[in-house]
Design a protein around this motif. Structure first.
Motif, PDB file in Angstrom:
ATOM      1  N   MET A   1       0.796  -1.180   0.000  1.00  0.00           N
ATOM      2  CA  MET A   1       0.000   0.000   0.000  1.00  0.00           C
ATOM      3  C   MET A   1       0.850   1.260   0.000  1.00  0.00           C
ATOM      4  SD  MET A   1      -3.401  -0.716   2.080  1.00  0.00           S
ATOM      5  CE  MET A   1      -3.008  -1.678   3.518  1.00  0.00           C
ATOM      6  N   PHE A   2       2.085   1.113  -0.422  1.00  0.00           N
ATOM      7  CA  PHE A   2       2.988   2.243  -0.547  1.00  0.00           C
ATOM      8  C   PHE A   2       3.498   2.322  -1.977  1.00  0.00           C
ATOM      9  CE2 PHE A   2       3.243   1.533   4.000  1.00  0.00           C
ATOM     10  CZ  PHE A   2       3.278   2.809   4.506  1.00  0.00           C
ATOM     11  N   ARG A   3       3.827   3.513  -2.401  1.00  0.00           N
ATOM     12  CA  ARG A   3       4.540   3.713  -3.656  1.00  0.00           C
ATOM     13  C   ARG A   3       5.822   4.443  -3.304  1.00  0.00           C
ATOM     14  NH1 ARG A   3       1.158   8.857  -5.996  1.00  0.00           N
ATOM     15  NH2 ARG A   3       0.995   9.720  -3.946  1.00  0.00           N
ATOM     16  N   LYS A   4       6.684   4.644  -4.246  1.00  0.00           N
ATOM     17  CA  LYS A   4       7.970   5.272  -3.969  1.00  0.00           C
ATOM     18  C   LYS A   4       8.091   6.597  -4.721  1.00  0.00           C
ATOM     19  CE  LYS A   4      10.533   1.156  -2.803  1.00  0.00           C
ATOM     20  NZ  LYS A   4       9.522   0.171  -2.737  1.00  0.00           N
ATOM     21  N   HIS A   5       8.621   7.602  -4.044  1.00  0.00           N
ATOM     22  CA  HIS A   5       8.970   8.871  -4.662  1.00  0.00           C
ATOM     23  C   HIS A   5      10.477   8.894  -4.848  1.00  0.00           C
ATOM     24  CE1 HIS A   5       5.336  11.630  -3.601  1.00  0.00           C
ATOM     25  NE2 HIS A   5       5.031  10.671  -4.437  1.00  0.00           N
ATOM     26  N   TYR A   6      10.923   9.440  -5.972  1.00  0.00           N
ATOM     27  CA  TYR A   6      12.346   9.507  -6.290  1.00  0.00           C
ATOM     28  C   TYR A   6      12.761  10.949  -6.534  1.00  0.00           C
ATOM     29  CZ  TYR A   6      11.914   4.495  -7.078  1.00  0.00           C
ATOM     30  OH  TYR A   6      11.687   3.163  -6.908  1.00  0.00           O
ATOM     31  N   ARG A   7      14.011  11.262  -6.196  1.00  0.00           N
ATOM     32  CA  ARG A   7      14.588  12.565  -6.515  1.00  0.00           C
ATOM     33  C   ARG A   7      16.100  12.418  -6.567  1.00  0.00           C
ATOM     34  NH1 ARG A   7      16.851  15.633  -2.189  1.00  0.00           N
ATOM     35  NH2 ARG A   7      16.378  14.728  -0.165  1.00  0.00           N
ATOM     36  N   LEU A   8      16.749  13.332  -7.288  1.00  0.00           N
ATOM     37  CA  LEU A   8      18.204  13.353  -7.322  1.00  0.00           C
ATOM     38  C   LEU A   8      18.725  14.116  -6.114  1.00  0.00           C
ATOM     39  CD1 LEU A   8      18.967  14.067 -11.069  1.00  0.00           C
ATOM     40  CD2 LEU A   8      19.372  11.954  -9.823  1.00  0.00           C
ATOM     41  N   GLY A   9      19.838  13.654  -5.584  1.00  0.00           N
ATOM     42  CA  GLY A   9      20.417  14.333  -4.439  1.00  0.00           C
ATOM     43  C   GLY A   9      21.805  13.818  -4.137  1.00  0.00           C
ATOM     44  N   GLN A  10      22.482  14.525  -3.269  1.00  0.00           N
ATOM     45  CA  GLN A  10      23.822  14.147  -2.833  1.00  0.00           C
ATOM     46  C   GLN A  10      23.678  13.184  -1.661  1.00  0.00           C
ATOM     47  OE1 GLN A  10      26.544  15.294  -4.373  1.00  0.00           O
ATOM     48  NE2 GLN A  10      28.036  14.283  -3.083  1.00  0.00           N
ATOM     49  N   CYS A  11      24.224  11.990  -1.788  1.00  0.00           N
ATOM     50  CA  CYS A  11      24.170  10.995  -0.725  1.00  0.00           C
ATOM     51  C   CYS A  11      25.236  11.320   0.319  1.00  0.00           C
ATOM     52  CB  CYS A  11      24.384   9.596  -1.278  1.00  0.00           C
ATOM     53  SG  CYS A  11      24.460   8.333   0.007  1.00  0.00           S
ATOM     54  N   ALA A  12      24.827  11.337   1.583  1.00  0.00           N
ATOM     55  CA  ALA A  12      25.769  11.598   2.668  1.00  0.00           C
ATOM     56  C   ALA A  12      26.625  10.371   2.951  1.00  0.00           C
ATOM     57  CB  ALA A  12      25.014  12.001   3.927  1.00  0.00           C
ATOM     58  N   GLY A  13      26.149   9.182   2.598  1.00  0.00           N
ATOM     59  CA  GLY A  13      26.887   7.959   2.878  1.00  0.00           C
ATOM     60  C   GLY A  13      27.992   7.676   1.876  1.00  0.00           C
ATOM     61  N   CYS A  14      27.635   7.592   0.601  1.00  0.00           N
ATOM     62  CA  CYS A  14      28.638   7.255  -0.422  1.00  0.00           C
ATOM     63  C   CYS A  14      29.229   8.502  -1.082  1.00  0.00           C
ATOM     64  CB  CYS A  14      28.057   6.302  -1.454  1.00  0.00           C
ATOM     65  SG  CYS A  14      26.612   6.888  -2.346  1.00  0.00           S
ATOM     66  N   GLY A  15      28.653   9.680  -0.821  1.00  0.00           N
ATOM     67  CA  GLY A  15      29.216  10.934  -1.313  1.00  0.00           C
ATOM     68  C   GLY A  15      29.033  11.180  -2.792  1.00  0.00           C
ATOM     69  N   THR A  16      28.108  10.491  -3.434  1.00  0.00           N
ATOM     70  CA  THR A  16      27.892  10.666  -4.867  1.00  0.00           C
ATOM     71  C   THR A  16      26.527  11.285  -5.126  1.00  0.00           C
ATOM     72  OG1 THR A  16      26.934   8.461  -5.104  1.00  0.00           O
ATOM     73  CG2 THR A  16      29.318   8.659  -5.420  1.00  0.00           C
ATOM     74  N   GLU A  17      26.369  11.846  -6.302  1.00  0.00           N
ATOM     75  CA  GLU A  17      25.068  12.323  -6.767  1.00  0.00           C
ATOM     76  C   GLU A  17      24.296  11.083  -7.204  1.00  0.00           C
ATOM     77  OE1 GLU A  17      22.355  15.431  -7.843  1.00  0.00           O
ATOM     78  OE2 GLU A  17      24.286  15.614  -6.903  1.00  0.00           O
TER      79      GLU A  17
ATOM     80  N   LEU B   1      17.628   9.298  -4.813  1.00  0.00           N
ATOM     81  CA  LEU B   1      17.148   9.041  -3.468  1.00  0.00           C
ATOM     82  C   LEU B   1      15.678   8.660  -3.550  1.00  0.00           C
ATOM     83  CD1 LEU B   1      18.713  12.151  -1.705  1.00  0.00           C
ATOM     84  CD2 LEU B   1      19.700   9.871  -1.923  1.00  0.00           C
ATOM     85  N   ARG B   2      15.243   7.774  -2.665  1.00  0.00           N
ATOM     86  CA  ARG B   2      13.839   7.352  -2.701  1.00  0.00           C
ATOM     87  C   ARG B   2      13.280   7.278  -1.295  1.00  0.00           C
ATOM     88  NH1 ARG B   2      13.043   1.859  -1.321  1.00  0.00           N
ATOM     89  NH2 ARG B   2      15.037   0.801  -1.174  1.00  0.00           N
ATOM     90  N   ARG B   3      11.944   7.375  -1.215  1.00  0.00           N
ATOM     91  CA  ARG B   3      11.235   7.152   0.036  1.00  0.00           C
ATOM     92  C   ARG B   3       9.835   6.649  -0.272  1.00  0.00           C
ATOM     93  NH1 ARG B   3       9.532  12.805   2.928  1.00  0.00           N
ATOM     94  NH2 ARG B   3       8.213  13.572   1.261  1.00  0.00           N
ATOM     95  N   ARG B   4       9.241   5.977   0.708  1.00  0.00           N
ATOM     96  CA  ARG B   4       7.903   5.417   0.534  1.00  0.00           C
ATOM     97  C   ARG B   4       6.846   6.436   0.930  1.00  0.00           C
ATOM     98  NH1 ARG B   4       7.077   0.219   3.742  1.00  0.00           N
ATOM     99  NH2 ARG B   4       7.380   1.729   5.385  1.00  0.00           N
ATOM    100  N   VAL B   5       5.772   6.474   0.159  1.00  0.00           N
ATOM    101  CA  VAL B   5       4.614   7.311   0.468  1.00  0.00           C
ATOM    102  C   VAL B   5       3.357   6.465   0.296  1.00  0.00           C
ATOM    103  CG1 VAL B   5       5.687   9.517  -0.130  1.00  0.00           C
ATOM    104  CG2 VAL B   5       4.528   8.203  -1.875  1.00  0.00           C
ATOM    105  N   PRO B   6       2.298   6.740   1.060  1.00  0.00           N
ATOM    106  CA  PRO B   6       1.092   5.919   0.968  1.00  0.00           C
ATOM    107  C   PRO B   6       0.342   6.132  -0.349  1.00  0.00           C
ATOM    108  CG  PRO B   6       0.790   7.672   2.564  1.00  0.00           C
ATOM    109  CD  PRO B   6       2.200   7.747   2.102  1.00  0.00           C
ATOM    110  N   GLN B   7      -0.353   5.084  -0.783  1.00  0.00           N
ATOM    111  CA  GLN B   7      -1.217   5.177  -1.958  1.00  0.00           C
ATOM    112  C   GLN B   7      -2.597   5.590  -1.467  1.00  0.00           C
ATOM    113  OE1 GLN B   7      -1.121   1.393  -3.913  1.00  0.00           O
ATOM    114  NE2 GLN B   7       0.818   1.822  -4.916  1.00  0.00           N
TER     115      GLN B   7
END
Length: 97
Positions: A1-17, A20-26
């Motif tokens: 019952m979740f979908r995923k949102h995506y965006r470009l960003g700088q990762c703090a862990g691996c240090g690369t562009e 990035l994703r996160r779950r949002v409810p449907q």
């Protein structure tokens, strides 16, 4: 019952562009369940909405959680005192006559 949102960003862990994703409810599914159960599903939907607000962004490469950082100072409105909800928005105080 979740979908995923995506965006470009700088990762703090691996240090690369990276992506990035996160779950949002449907919302369509939750609305249908709320209607079919005559409103009994509404508290579950509300809890899901509240929990989704704190869902962190994750790097798709290293899977690490990303912490929210404040926007740079040049992104704020001159004379602002801080950020409002969302990055890049500033609160401006104007004197009243």
């Amino acid at each position: 019952m979740f979908r995923k949102h995506y965006r470009l960003g700088q990762c703090a862990g691996c240090g690369t562009e990276s992506v990035l994703r996160r779950r949002v409810p449907q919302h369509q599914v939750h609305l249908a369940l709320t209607i079919c159960t005559l409103g009994l599903w509404a508290p579950c939907w509300l809890i899901t909405l509240i929990a989704a607000r704190w869902e962190p962004w994750r790097c798709t490469r290293c899977r690490r959680l990303q912490v929210c950082t404040p926007p740079p100072e040049d992104a704020l409105v001159p004379g602002s005192t801080g950020t409002a909800v969302g990055a890049g928005f500033g609160l401006v105080h104007e004197p009243l006559d």
